[in-house]
Write an enzyme that holds these catalytic residues in place. Structure first.
Site, PDB file in Angstrom:
ATOM      1  N   LYS A 149      -7.372  -0.792  -1.168  1.00  0.00           N
ATOM      2  CA  LYS A 149      -6.119  -1.257  -0.565  1.00  0.00           C
ATOM      3  C   LYS A 149      -6.391  -1.666   0.877  1.00  0.00           C
ATOM      4  O   LYS A 149      -7.073  -0.953   1.601  1.00  0.00           O
ATOM      5  CB  LYS A 149      -5.086  -0.130  -0.605  1.00  0.00           C
ATOM      6  CG  LYS A 149      -4.826   0.403  -2.012  1.00  0.00           C
ATOM      7  CD  LYS A 149      -3.998   1.667  -1.999  1.00  0.00           C
ATOM      8  CE  LYS A 149      -4.868   2.830  -1.538  1.00  0.00           C
ATOM      9  NZ  LYS A 149      -4.173   4.114  -1.529  1.00  0.00           N
TER      10      LYS A 149
ATOM     11  N   GLY B 195      -3.834  -2.390   3.131  1.00  0.00           N
ATOM     12  CA  GLY B 195      -2.538  -2.323   3.794  1.00  0.00           C
ATOM     13  C   GLY B 195      -1.627  -3.470   3.412  1.00  0.00           C
ATOM     14  O   GLY B 195      -1.580  -3.901   2.263  1.00  0.00           O
ATOM     15  N   ALA B 196      -0.915  -3.993   4.404  1.00  0.00           N
ATOM     16  CA  ALA B 196       0.053  -5.060   4.170  1.00  0.00           C
ATOM     17  C   ALA B 196      -0.603  -6.349   3.674  1.00  0.00           C
ATOM     18  O   ALA B 196       0.060  -7.210   3.099  1.00  0.00           O
ATOM     19  CB  ALA B 196       0.830  -5.339   5.451  1.00  0.00           C
TER      20      ALA B 196
ATOM     21  N   ALA C 112      -4.488  -5.863  -1.849  1.00  0.00           N
ATOM     22  CA  ALA C 112      -5.460  -4.956  -2.456  1.00  0.00           C
ATOM     23  C   ALA C 112      -6.385  -5.718  -3.408  1.00  0.00           C
ATOM     24  O   ALA C 112      -6.029  -6.761  -3.940  1.00  0.00           O
ATOM     25  CB  ALA C 112      -4.748  -3.845  -3.219  1.00  0.00           C
TER      26      ALA C 112
ATOM     27  N   ALA D 222       3.376   5.248   0.744  1.00  0.00           N
ATOM     28  CA  ALA D 222       2.977   3.918   0.279  1.00  0.00           C
ATOM     29  C   ALA D 222       1.823   4.000  -0.712  1.00  0.00           C
ATOM     30  O   ALA D 222       1.840   3.347  -1.759  1.00  0.00           O
ATOM     31  CB  ALA D 222       2.600   3.031   1.459  1.00  0.00           C
ATOM     32  N   GLY D 223       0.816   4.792  -0.397  1.00  0.00           N
ATOM     33  CA  GLY D 223      -0.331   4.925  -1.292  1.00  0.00           C
ATOM     34  C   GLY D 223       0.042   5.577  -2.614  1.00  0.00           C
ATOM     35  O   GLY D 223      -0.440   5.162  -3.670  1.00  0.00           O
ATOM     36  N   ASP D 224       0.912   6.574  -2.558  1.00  0.00           N
ATOM     37  CA  ASP D 224       1.364   7.218  -3.792  1.00  0.00           C
ATOM     38  C   ASP D 224       2.174   6.243  -4.642  1.00  0.00           C
ATOM     39  O   ASP D 224       2.027   6.198  -5.864  1.00  0.00           O
ATOM     40  CB  ASP D 224       2.211   8.452  -3.479  1.00  0.00           C
ATOM     41  CG  ASP D 224       1.407   9.563  -2.832  1.00  0.00           C
ATOM     42  OD1 ASP D 224       0.195   9.658  -3.097  1.00  0.00           O
ATOM     43  OD2 ASP D 224       1.997  10.340  -2.057  1.00  0.00           O
TER      44      ASP D 224
END
Length: 172
Positions: free
Chosen positions: A96, A98-99, A102, A126-128
């Site tokens: 990933k 971030g914005a 990925a 966000a990651g979850d």
């Protein structure tokens, strides 16, 4: 419940707090033909436990999620090349950024999905959310490209909230 699952998911936070339980759970999942998904989730897992992580966990992990920093710390390479390196160790590797979006790689399949432009209120969860969207997609037999887009979409919904939870109520 592990035996009845198609994917067992855990993260670096659990590994740091309950290392023996995580290793036992992962071994149990694998012995019951359950895929293992692991979100590095914490740079400390890589910085403080890299060798143990690589020797104790990686051989059992089918799906790995790492953010840009974690991927660089694990492989010494930038995200695009890091996903290649991680895919050599696991069936599916996700990095990933971030914005920006990925990467995902499985075998010779490689996809990049751009992130969604949203007003960010809070990045907690966000990651979850990303992992939840991705793993849901795998369970629905979506292809990797669609799974990655859905994961990015779900993470974008999470970051628009002031808490790590979406405001939807469960259907009973």
């Amino acid at each position: 419940w592990i035996q009845k699952s198609s994917i067992y998911h855990t993260s670096g936070y659990e590994f740091l707090d309950m290392k023996d339980v995580v290793i036992q759970s992962i071994e149990y999942a694998k012995s019951n033909n359950v895929k293992v998904s692991f979100d590095v989730a914490c740079p400390g897992v890589v910085l403080d436990h890299k060798e143990e992580f690589l020797s104790s966990l990686i051989p059992f992990i089918d799906i790995i999620f790492a953010n840009e920093e974690e991927a660089i710390n694990l492989t010494g390479k930038e995200p695009r090349e890091a996903v290649d390196e991680l895919a050599k160790l696991c069936e599916i590797a996700v990095v990933k950024v971030g914005a920006k979006g990925a990467y995902v790689k499985r075998g010779s399949e490689l996809y990049f999905s751009e992130g969604f432009r949203v007003d960010v209120a809070n990045t907690n969860g966000a990651g979850d959310g990303f992992a939840a969207g991705f793993l849901y997609s795998l369970n629905k037999d979506y292809n990797l490209e669609k799974a990655l887009k859905l994961a990015n979409k779900y993470a974008s919904l999470v970051v628009q909230e002031h808490t790590a939870r979406l405001p939807y109520k469960a259907v009973s």
